[in-house]
Write a protein that holds these residues in place. Structure first.
Motif, PDB file in Angstrom:
ATOM      1  N   ASN A 101      81.376  43.575  40.268  1.00 40.15           N
ATOM      2  CA  ASN A 101      81.429  42.508  39.048  1.00 40.15           C
ATOM      3  C   ASN A 101      82.555  41.803  38.889  1.00 40.15           C
ATOM      4  O   ASN A 101      83.118  41.468  37.626  1.00 40.15           O
ATOM      5  CB  ASN A 101      80.694  42.939  37.541  1.00 40.15           C
ATOM      6  CG  ASN A 101      81.578  44.333  37.167  1.00 40.15           C
ATOM      7  OD1 ASN A 101      82.345  44.648  37.945  1.00 40.15           O
ATOM      8  ND2 ASN A 101      81.512  44.347  35.934  1.00 40.15           N
ATOM      9  N   THR A 142      78.066  38.957  39.844  1.00 39.00           N
ATOM     10  CA  THR A 142      76.971  39.442  39.110  1.00 39.00           C
ATOM     11  C   THR A 142      76.697  41.128  39.101  1.00 39.00           C
ATOM     12  O   THR A 142      76.294  41.895  38.305  1.00 39.00           O
ATOM     13  CB  THR A 142      75.594  38.959  39.620  1.00 39.00           C
ATOM     14  OG1 THR A 142      75.341  39.240  40.910  1.00 39.00           O
ATOM     15  CG2 THR A 142      75.660  37.486  39.472  1.00 39.00           C
ATOM     16  N   ASP A 183      71.393  44.950  32.580  1.00 41.84           N
ATOM     17  CA  ASP A 183      72.013  43.927  32.111  1.00 41.84           C
ATOM     18  C   ASP A 183      71.807  43.397  30.851  1.00 41.84           C
ATOM     19  O   ASP A 183      70.590  42.975  30.562  1.00 41.84           O
ATOM     20  CB  ASP A 183      71.912  42.581  33.246  1.00 41.84           C
ATOM     21  CG  ASP A 183      72.984  41.654  33.024  1.00 41.84           C
ATOM     22  OD1 ASP A 183      73.539  41.317  32.028  1.00 41.84           O
ATOM     23  OD2 ASP A 183      73.197  40.871  33.981  1.00 41.84           O
TER      24      ASP A 183
END
Length: 360
Positions: free
Chosen positions: A61, A75, A103
């Motif tokens: 990330n 992401t 998430d």
């Protein structure tokens, strides 16, 4: 006395009648997606960012990961861009990117049409998740899926929730870590199994997992085997004795393991009523073809990765300070272990017609 209508009026009336007819026919037999959701289990090949929120070194990330993703943002996908579930979801008329379950930017409203439970570094063997920095084991992915089912039914109602669960397309992609990061790296499993026995052990774990999914309502499953793992840049870099060629032993193990998975899938399809598992057996050959004949697919480099244009970089070793290639589309691999977005796109383009044909 008969009414006379102008040609213009009659033309408009005809068009209105046609519109109402099409609406009526569509109401009787509405056009809809072949599947209402894409649900993902597996490892870094399909992880959309679940590892971002757990305590592990296996993360992506940060830059340069995601530099070619929407908005150029990292992401948690181990790629410069999209991964196969994203392409598959969009091809079925669903969202263009499948969100990660953990998430915090997403909730159950986002997961109705697709969700990813995969965790980079995991495998069929729960011991694999332990040796690879405490990533999410496959059994835990299943627990998250159970939690998802409860939230889904509470959000859309039992009837619609059950329909989504039974008609969703389930994607499974894992196994490479079990061999390369567990069996061939640490001695524990090698002291218990020879490689053929370990293959059989993993196949039974795969069978058990699919059976559990079936009991929980899954009916449409796509299972991907392991790629030609001896040709990953990391393995070629350490293959000094054979001039950095692909490690044939690892490729042979991958082929044999895939054959056993294929046979298991055939058995399960006969044993479990209403279940349809598709084993995407051709992915191994397609990826190997890209590696051995890269120019046929528009690639220029297959032996090294784009990130740092090296051979060992992945995860934190592929970071914002790395010197990356200018155009990742020219590379089969993004980092030392993971394909580039372009490779993912080619693989997905191969899989999508098969999945659409099988899961109408």
């Amino acid at each position: 006395m008969a009414h006379r209508y102008s040609p213009l009026f009659l033309c408009v009336l005809e068009r209105l009648l046609l519109v109402f007819l099409l609406y009526f026919l569509n109401a009787i037999n509405p056009t809809r997606c072949e599947v209402p959701a894409v649900i993902v289990f597996g490892d870094s090949s399909v992880d959309a960012g679940n590892n971002n929120v757990i305590s592990t070194l296996l993360k992506s990330n940060f830059q340069p990961y995601g530099r070619d993703f929407d908005g150029g943002r990292p992401t948690g996908r181990f790629s410069n861009g999209k991964i196969p579930p994203d392409y598959i979801s969009q091809a079925f008329g669903l969202k263009p990117n499948v969100p990660a379950y953990l998430d915090p930017n997403y909730g159950i409203a986002d997961f109705v049409t697709g969700v990813c439970f995969a965790s980079a570094g995991t495998g069929y063997d729960n011991a694999t998740s332990d040796v690879l920095q405490n990533v999410i084991p496959l059994r835990k992915e299943l627990e998250y899926y159970m939690d998802y089912q409860s939230k889904l039914r509470a959000y859309v109602g039992d009837q619609r929730g059950n329909k989504i669960i039974s008609e969703a397309l389930y994607l499974m992609s894992l196994g490479t870590n079990d061999f390369l990061e567990n069996y061939y790296t640490f001695p524990t499993r090698r002291s218990q199994f020879n490689v053929k026995q370990y293959q059989d052990f993993l196949v039974e774990l795969s069978r058990s997992f699919i059976t559990e999914l079936y009991k929980m309502g899954a009916r449409k499953i796509s299972l991907t085997g392991v790629p030609p793992m001896g040709c990953l840049p990391l393995e070629r870099a350490t293959n000094f004795m054979d001039h950095h060629a692909c490690v044939r032993e690892y490729n042979d193990v991958a082929l044999e393991f895939n054959g056993k998975l294929d046979a298991m899938v055939g058995q399960l399809n006969k044993e479990l009523e209403g279940l349809k598992v598709v084993f995407t057996r051709d992915v191994y050959g397609l990826v190997l073809d890209m590696i051995t004949k890269p120019s046929s697919y528009g690639f220029e480099v297959a032996g090294m990765s784009c990130c740092a244009t090296g051979t060992f970089e992945m995860g934190y070793l592929c970071n914002r300070h790395s010197i990356t290639c200018e155009d990742a589309n020219k590379y089969v691999f993004w980092d030392a272990f993971h394909p580039s977005e372009r490779t993912n796109q080619i693989v997905s383009s191969h899989l999508i017609p098969i999945l659409k044909s099988e899961f109408k």
